[in-house]
Enzyme design. Structure first.
Site, PDB file in Angstrom:
ATOM      1  N   TYR A 140       0.853  -1.189   0.000  1.00 39.92           N
ATOM      2  CA  TYR A 140       0.000   0.000   0.000  1.00 39.92           C
ATOM      3  C   TYR A 140       0.886   1.235   0.000  1.00 39.92           C
ATOM      4  O   TYR A 140       1.834   1.329   0.788  1.00 39.92           O
ATOM      5  CB  TYR A 140      -0.878  -0.001   1.257  1.00 39.92           C
ATOM      6  CG  TYR A 140      -1.821   1.176   1.388  1.00 39.92           C
ATOM      7  CD1 TYR A 140      -2.812   1.408   0.440  1.00 39.92           C
ATOM      8  CD2 TYR A 140      -1.718   2.043   2.473  1.00 39.92           C
ATOM      9  CE1 TYR A 140      -3.696   2.483   0.578  1.00 39.92           C
ATOM     10  CE2 TYR A 140      -2.603   3.119   2.617  1.00 39.92           C
ATOM     11  CZ  TYR A 140      -3.584   3.330   1.669  1.00 39.92           C
ATOM     12  OH  TYR A 140      -4.461   4.385   1.811  1.00 39.92           O
ATOM     13  N   ASP A 149       9.066   2.807   0.222  1.00 35.93           N
ATOM     14  CA  ASP A 149       7.985   3.427   0.986  1.00 35.93           C
ATOM     15  C   ASP A 149       8.137   2.970   2.429  1.00 35.93           C
ATOM     16  O   ASP A 149       7.714   1.880   2.801  1.00 35.93           O
ATOM     17  CB  ASP A 149       6.630   3.024   0.413  1.00 35.93           C
ATOM     18  CG  ASP A 149       5.488   3.706   1.160  1.00 35.93           C
ATOM     19  OD1 ASP A 149       5.731   4.263   2.252  1.00 35.93           O
ATOM     20  OD2 ASP A 149       4.349   3.669   0.663  1.00 35.93           O
ATOM     21  N   LYS A 198       3.795   8.363   9.429  1.00 42.02           N
ATOM     22  CA  LYS A 198       3.525   7.714  10.710  1.00 42.02           C
ATOM     23  C   LYS A 198       4.484   8.191  11.815  1.00 42.02           C
ATOM     24  O   LYS A 198       4.316   9.296  12.301  1.00 42.02           O
ATOM     25  CB  LYS A 198       3.466   6.194  10.519  1.00 42.02           C
ATOM     26  CG  LYS A 198       2.349   5.860   9.506  1.00 42.02           C
ATOM     27  CD  LYS A 198       1.914   4.434   9.413  1.00 42.02           C
ATOM     28  CE  LYS A 198       0.633   4.361   8.583  1.00 42.02           C
ATOM     29  NZ  LYS A 198       0.691   3.590   7.373  1.00 42.02           N
TER      30      LYS A 198
HETATM   31  C1  LIG Z   1       0.066   4.193   6.034  1.00 43.53           C
HETATM   32  C2  LIG Z   1       0.832   4.036   4.784  1.00 43.53           C
HETATM   33  C3  LIG Z   1       0.695   4.937   3.712  1.00 43.53           C
HETATM   34  C4  LIG Z   1      -0.342   6.011   3.693  1.00 43.53           C
HETATM   35  O1  LIG Z   1      -0.144   6.960   4.675  1.00 43.53           O
HETATM   36  P1  LIG Z   1      -1.371   7.928   5.064  1.00 43.53           P
HETATM   37  O2  LIG Z   1      -0.757   8.879   6.026  1.00 43.53           O
HETATM   38  O3  LIG Z   1      -2.415   7.036   5.642  1.00 43.53           O
HETATM   39  O4  LIG Z   1      -1.826   8.583   3.807  1.00 43.53           O
HETATM   40  C5  LIG Z   1       1.546   4.785   2.634  1.00 43.53           C
HETATM   41  N1  LIG Z   1       2.453   3.819   2.591  1.00 43.53           N
HETATM   42  C6  LIG Z   1       2.603   2.925   3.579  1.00 43.53           C
HETATM   43  C7  LIG Z   1       3.654   1.880   3.483  1.00 43.53           C
HETATM   44  C8  LIG Z   1       1.789   2.988   4.705  1.00 43.53           C
HETATM   45  O5  LIG Z   1       1.908   2.077   5.667  1.00 43.53           O
END
Ligand SMILES: *Cc1c(COP(=O)(O)O)cnc(C)c1O
Length: 439
Positions: free
Chosen positions: A152, A247, A275
């Site tokens: 994601y 990511d 995060k």
């Molecule tokens: C949580 C997450 C996102 C998205 O972040 P948001 O702040 O919810 O938009 C993107 N990449 C990874 C790997 C994530 O865990």
């Protein structure tokens, strides 16, 4: 009968609160997984959190492994972060002009994350991934990107393909409203499969801007990279002139102070953070090689902006969080707690005779109700979501809060202590037994 009444009343105020919310917001929530649909009940409504514990409107306490889906590595309302926020809030909270806090957090991020030479702060992980991909396309003059199924990278159109937990939980692997033209340049490969990446790069040689990957996949449960996978990606990217984008929105400052790139010793060209970097306030970042990052506006032509980007509250919370992580033995304690938790869960599942795969990288855990190890999304999907739902509900009743999806990671914080583990493992014994009754 008495039991039924008791059970209903345990969540009575939450049920009432959610009935109101549901009338006003889609699913009653502001992010879909929170609606608990995958576990067949309505969510509890939270009033407050302190340390490892969250409390709902009925006054029930829970040992929390959601951690707001990753940011709260120090637990809820840690003193150092609360103090930094209090100090900052008296001075106003957004100016649209530079502040020193931005520079201080930038310095710290650049010091800690190996690939990051220059950084830009944004407000969400979605925004970070979207912006990093725009930059990768601009810098290479190429249009296509590769992503892994089950990873994601936020809900930006081009990346909302086979995108893990949220979409998977709801059975909508991608979304209406995303035109095929916007995902046409997104190539999908299975996670942990270097041959598939090579094949994609060969088939589209000269057209691929970047390979985006979660270095530890955390949005299909917790799926660690196979031995040599990340280095293999680095080598393939170098061979084909493709940029490597890690990511690390979930893994950054989570699996290690320098992220997964430090833990596994593989340096990407571009990195997304989120995060933990904002300590629980809306904040994310993208950064990387200086020659790439200097192409971002206004040093370069790649446009990207944000009214609240780098706002003082988010910067103060991120800074205070990263300072605690850097200046204490946080990762040692996280490692020990998470290791004990994983071991305890394996034991409890074995005693209940329920086949479960527990994965762990640092303080990120995965609990798959599956017979065999899970290495990619296809295998994650074979796990028994029905057993997870029974497990989840039993854990909730016993005072342990998990993310309401079989495809979410569990997060341990520095606030989880021996008493938390004891509560959790006692609950897990009952919950695995409950899961085992689902044949
Ligand atoms: C949580 C997450 C996102 C998205 O972040 P948001 O702040 O919810 O938009 C993107 N990449 C990874 C790997 C994530 O865990």
């Amino acid at each position: 009968m008495a039991k039924l009444v008791e059970k209903t009343s345990r969540y009575a105020r939450s049920d009432a609160a959610f009935a109101r919310a549901r009338k006003l917001m889609p699913g009653g929530v502001n992010s879909p997984v929170r609606a608990y649909r995958a576990v067949g009940r309505d969510p509890v409504t939270i009033t407050h959190g302190k340390g490892a514990i969250v409390t709902d409107v009925d006054g029930n306490d829970y040992v929390d492994y959601v951690g707001s889906y990753g940011p709260l590595i120090l637990g809820h309302a840690p003193e150092a972060v609360a103090a930094a926020l209090t100090k900052t809030i008296d001075k106003g909270w957004t100016f649209g002009m530079p502040t020193e806090l931005e520079t201080q957090l930038a310095e710290l991020v650049i010091e800690l994350v190996p690939s990051v030479e220059v950084v830009r702060f944004v407000n969400s992980g979605t925004e970070a991934a979207m912006s990093a991909i725009r930059l990768a396309r601009a810098a290479t003059g190429r249009g296509k990107i590769i992503k892994c199924t089950g990873c994601y990278h936020g809900h930006t159109d081009a990346l909302l393909v086979q995108a893990g937990s949220g979409a998977t939980t709801l059975g909508t692997p991608s979304s209406p409203g995303v035109p095929a033209s916007l995902t046409a340049d997104t190539l999908l490969v299975p996670y942990n499969d270097l041959d598939a990446v090579r094949a994609a790069m060969q088939a589209h040689a000269g057209d691929i801007a970047c390979m985006a990957v979660e270095p530890v996949a955390g949005n299909m449960g917790c799926v660690p990279p196979a031995e040599g996978y990340l280095q293999g990606l680095r080598d393939l990217c170098d061979e084909f002139g493709v940029l490597l984008l890690f990511d690390e929105v979930m893994t950054g400052f989570r699996v290690n102070l320098g992220g997964a790139q430090k833990l596994y010793g593989v340096t990407p060209d571009l990195t997304c953070l989120g995060k933990v970097v904002g300590g629980g306030l809306p904040c994310a970042a993208y950064g990387g090689r200086e020659d790439l990052m200097r192409q971002v506006s206004p040093d370069g032509p790649v446009y990207q902006a944000g009214t609240l980007s780098g706002n003082p509250l988010a910067m103060a919370a991120g800074l205070a969080t990263l300072q605690v992580l850097r200046d204490t033995d946080a990762y040692l304690s996280l490692e020990l707690t998470a290791c004990d938790l994983a071991t305890g869960l394996r034991t409890a599942a074995a005693q209940a005779g329920v086949p479960v795969q527990v994965t762990r990288v640092g303080s990120m855990l995965g609990v798959f109700f599956a017979d065999a190890p899970v290495r990619n999304y296809e295998q994650a999907l074979t796990c028994r979501a029905d057993r997870f739902a029974a497990f989840f509900n039993a854990m909730l009743d016993e005072g342990v809060m998990l993310a309401p999806s079989a495809f979410e990671a569990w997060f341990v914080s520095t606030a989880h202590d021996a008493a938390c583990l004891e509560t959790t493992l006692a609950a897990a014994e009952k919950a695995f037994a409950a899961a085992g009754t689902i044949r």
